[in-house]
Each structure stands twice: as structure tokens, then as C-alpha cells.
Design a protein around this motif. Sequence first.
Motif, PDB file in Angstrom:
ATOM      1  N   THR A 124       0.837  -1.203   0.000  1.00  0.00           N
ATOM      2  CA  THR A 124       0.000   0.000   0.000  1.00  0.00           C
ATOM      3  C   THR A 124       0.868   1.249   0.000  1.00  0.00           C
ATOM      4  O   THR A 124       0.625   2.193  -0.760  1.00  0.00           O
ATOM      5  N   ALA A 125       1.906   1.232   0.820  1.00  0.00           N
ATOM      6  CA  ALA A 125       2.805   2.388   0.907  1.00  0.00           C
ATOM      7  C   ALA A 125       3.587   2.587  -0.390  1.00  0.00           C
ATOM      8  O   ALA A 125       3.847   3.731  -0.786  1.00  0.00           O
ATOM      9  N   VAL A 126       3.961   1.496  -1.056  1.00  0.00           N
ATOM     10  CA  VAL A 126       4.702   1.642  -2.314  1.00  0.00           C
ATOM     11  C   VAL A 126       3.791   2.243  -3.389  1.00  0.00           C
ATOM     12  O   VAL A 126       4.245   3.069  -4.193  1.00  0.00           O
ATOM     13  N   ASP A 127       2.521   1.883  -3.388  1.00  0.00           N
ATOM     14  CA  ASP A 127       1.572   2.511  -4.313  1.00  0.00           C
ATOM     15  C   ASP A 127       1.481   4.014  -4.040  1.00  0.00           C
ATOM     16  O   ASP A 127       1.485   4.827  -4.975  1.00  0.00           O
ATOM     17  N   GLN A 128       1.388   4.386  -2.773  1.00  0.00           N
ATOM     18  CA  GLN A 128       1.311   5.801  -2.402  1.00  0.00           C
ATOM     19  C   GLN A 128       2.579   6.543  -2.817  1.00  0.00           C
ATOM     20  O   GLN A 128       2.523   7.657  -3.351  1.00  0.00           O
ATOM     21  N   ALA A 129       3.729   5.922  -2.588  1.00  0.00           N
ATOM     22  CA  ALA A 129       5.001   6.543  -2.963  1.00  0.00           C
ATOM     23  C   ALA A 129       5.095   6.699  -4.476  1.00  0.00           C
ATOM     24  O   ALA A 129       5.577   7.726  -4.979  1.00  0.00           O
ATOM     25  N   ALA A 130       4.639   5.698  -5.210  1.00  0.00           N
ATOM     26  CA  ALA A 130       4.674   5.767  -6.675  1.00  0.00           C
ATOM     27  C   ALA A 130       3.813   6.928  -7.173  1.00  0.00           C
ATOM     28  O   ALA A 130       4.228   7.685  -8.066  1.00  0.00           O
ATOM     29  N   ARG A 131       2.640   7.066  -6.603  1.00  0.00           N
ATOM     30  CA  ARG A 131       1.773   8.184  -7.002  1.00  0.00           C
ATOM     31  C   ARG A 131       2.445   9.518  -6.690  1.00  0.00           C
ATOM     32  O   ARG A 131       2.390  10.447  -7.495  1.00  0.00           O
ATOM     33  N   ALA A 132       3.082   9.620  -5.526  1.00  0.00           N
ATOM     34  CA  ALA A 132       3.780  10.856  -5.155  1.00  0.00           C
ATOM     35  C   ALA A 132       4.925  11.168  -6.124  1.00  0.00           C
ATOM     36  O   ALA A 132       5.232  12.331  -6.377  1.00  0.00           O
ATOM     37  N   GLU A 133       5.520  10.114  -6.676  1.00  0.00           N
ATOM     38  CA  GLU A 133       6.619  10.275  -7.633  1.00  0.00           C
ATOM     39  C   GLU A 133       6.115  10.375  -9.075  1.00  0.00           C
ATOM     40  O   GLU A 133       6.907  10.391 -10.013  1.00  0.00           O
ATOM     41  N   LYS A 134       4.775  10.399  -9.241  1.00  0.00           N
ATOM     42  CA  LYS A 134       4.136  10.475 -10.553  1.00  0.00           C
ATOM     43  C   LYS A 134       4.474   9.275 -11.441  1.00  0.00           C
ATOM     44  O   LYS A 134       4.641   9.399 -12.660  1.00  0.00           O
ATOM     45  N   LYS A 135       4.547   8.108 -10.826  1.00  0.00           N
ATOM     46  CA  LYS A 135       4.773   6.853 -11.549  1.00  0.00           C
ATOM     47  C   LYS A 135       3.435   6.161 -11.724  1.00  0.00           C
ATOM     48  O   LYS A 135       2.678   6.009 -10.763  1.00  0.00           O
ATOM     49  N   THR A 136       3.138   5.730 -12.937  1.00  0.00           N
ATOM     50  CA  THR A 136       1.844   5.110 -13.210  1.00  0.00           C
ATOM     51  C   THR A 136       1.947   3.644 -13.630  1.00  0.00           C
ATOM     52  O   THR A 136       0.923   2.959 -13.699  1.00  0.00           O
ATOM     53  N   VAL A 137       3.147   3.167 -13.913  1.00  0.00           N
ATOM     54  CA  VAL A 137       3.355   1.773 -14.266  1.00  0.00           C
ATOM     55  C   VAL A 137       4.417   1.201 -13.334  1.00  0.00           C
ATOM     56  O   VAL A 137       5.538   1.712 -13.274  1.00  0.00           O
ATOM     57  N   LEU A 138       4.047   0.158 -12.620  1.00  0.00           N
ATOM     58  CA  LEU A 138       4.977  -0.509 -11.714  1.00  0.00           C
ATOM     59  C   LEU A 138       5.201  -1.934 -12.202  1.00  0.00           C
ATOM     60  O   LEU A 138       4.277  -2.572 -12.706  1.00  0.00           O
ATOM     61  N   VAL A 139       6.421  -2.422 -12.031  1.00  0.00           N
ATOM     62  CA  VAL A 139       6.740  -3.807 -12.378  1.00  0.00           C
ATOM     63  C   VAL A 139       7.529  -4.437 -11.242  1.00  0.00           C
ATOM     64  O   VAL A 139       8.219  -3.745 -10.483  1.00  0.00           O
ATOM     65  N   LEU A 140       7.400  -5.757 -11.131  1.00  0.00           N
ATOM     66  CA  LEU A 140       8.175  -6.503 -10.147  1.00  0.00           C
ATOM     67  C   LEU A 140       8.259  -7.950 -10.581  1.00  0.00           C
ATOM     68  O   LEU A 140       7.545  -8.387 -11.474  1.00  0.00           O
ATOM     69  N   ASP A 141       9.158  -8.669  -9.937  1.00  0.00           N
ATOM     70  CA  ASP A 141       9.242 -10.110 -10.177  1.00  0.00           C
ATOM     71  C   ASP A 141       9.425 -10.814  -8.846  1.00  0.00           C
ATOM     72  O   ASP A 141       9.908 -10.224  -7.877  1.00  0.00           O
ATOM     73  N   THR A 142       9.020 -12.089  -8.833  1.00  0.00           N
ATOM     74  CA  THR A 142       9.118 -12.893  -7.622  1.00  0.00           C
ATOM     75  C   THR A 142       9.243 -14.363  -7.990  1.00  0.00           C
ATOM     76  O   THR A 142       9.015 -14.745  -9.143  1.00  0.00           O
ATOM     77  N   VAL A 143       9.581 -15.171  -7.015  1.00  0.00           N
ATOM     78  CA  VAL A 143       9.725 -16.608  -7.239  1.00  0.00           C
ATOM     79  C   VAL A 143       8.363 -17.217  -7.557  1.00  0.00           C
ATOM     80  O   VAL A 143       7.378 -16.997  -6.845  1.00  0.00           O
ATOM     81  N   THR A 144       8.320 -17.971  -8.631  1.00  0.00           N
ATOM     82  CA  THR A 144       7.095 -18.649  -9.042  1.00  0.00           C
ATOM     83  C   THR A 144       6.658 -19.643  -7.958  1.00  0.00           C
ATOM     84  O   THR A 144       7.472 -20.418  -7.460  1.00  0.00           O
ATOM     85  N   GLY A 145       5.376 -19.575  -7.600  1.00  0.00           N
ATOM     86  CA  GLY A 145       4.820 -20.480  -6.602  1.00  0.00           C
ATOM     87  C   GLY A 145       5.036 -20.043  -5.167  1.00  0.00           C
ATOM     88  O   GLY A 145       4.630 -20.746  -4.237  1.00  0.00           O
ATOM     89  N   SER A 146       5.627 -18.885  -4.952  1.00  0.00           N
ATOM     90  CA  SER A 146       5.929 -18.419  -3.595  1.00  0.00           C
ATOM     91  C   SER A 146       4.724 -17.755  -2.939  1.00  0.00           C
ATOM     92  O   SER A 146       3.750 -17.393  -3.605  1.00  0.00           O
TER      93      SER A 146
END
Length: 186
Positions: A124-146
Motif C-alpha cells: 500500500t505504501a509503495v503505491d502511495q510513494a509511486a503516485r507521489a513520484e508520478k509513476k503510473t506503471v509498476l513492475v516486479l518479479d518474484t519466485v514462481t509459486g511463492s
Amino acid sequence: MTATSSITVRRVSAEEALHDATRGEPLAAALTDILINCVEGGASVSFMLPLPRTHALAFWRGALEGAARGERVLLVAETGDGRIVGTVQLVTAQPDNQPHRADVAKMLVHRDARRQGVAAQLLTAVDQAARAEKKTVLVLDTVTGSDAERLYQRAGWQLVGVVPNFALMPDGAYCGTTFFHKQLPV
């Protein structure tokens, strides 16, 4: 800032990051403890076992310097007594043709603090920070099945795809990686 129960999520200021990276290091030491704890618990977050403390500390010094330069947002989750139990980064320094995008990186929650909503608060906080930074597309990766993969899906992240054998677990075993994106309203 986000608070639920006794956990508070806050953004590390550029001044705090610079001071810690160059002088005091209590923040870097606490983040190092979390990183080592997560890697020893099997988290595939770019590090292998055994993870020397000096190596983990060097990583956090670099991350703090990046936060001080405004290249990333560093968020920490703290208990009521100030103990850091989780962290996530929003990497905002992107190529010229992607000023609207950011990468979510190094989502870490100490094993003692898991299953208490810390990761959800960090998201939730990362979404808020992204909006404050005027970022509209976020990407991430994680271990499959985790567990993290399921967390991101519950939090509204959209599956992009899976690459088998993309990375290594800390013990050297291959793991697949699942890629996600999230579109934030303008």
C-alpha cells in the motif's frame, strides 16, 4: 505513512539515507539483519548462501546512497518500539523513455514478522510513494509459486508471465520467476 496495529510504514528521507550511508549506519545495519534473515530463510532476492554480513551491508549502503540521490524510494516497516521488520524499494531512476515507470524491488519481511500484514502495508505504501513520484506503471518479479506471488495477486498486480529457471535460490537450486505489473491511475 501507513499504520495498522503496531506496524508503521515510513519513507526514509534523503537526509537520513545520506547520513546513514556515510556515518552512522544503524539503518543499514537493521536492513542488513532483515536481508540476511530472509536469505537464510530461503528468499531468492539476488543473494546466495552463505551471505557475508559485509556483502549485505555493502548492498544497503548502495541502496541508501541511491535513495539519497533520489534514484529510489526506500520504505521501512517499523514496530511501535522502532524495530525495522520489513522494507521495500521503489526504483524510480529509469531510462529517458520510461519516466512514468518504476520497479518494485527487495520486498523483505523478517521471518518473525510474517503473516501479520506487514507486506500488505508495504505494498500500500509503495503505491502511495509511486503516485507521489508520478509513476503510473509498476513492475516486479518474484519466485514462481511463492507466498509473495499470491500476495501480489491479492493486491491487484497483473501477471505478465513466468520464465522457468530464471534465477537461483540461495542454496543454488534453479527457480522460475513470475513477472507482474500494476497500472496506477493518473
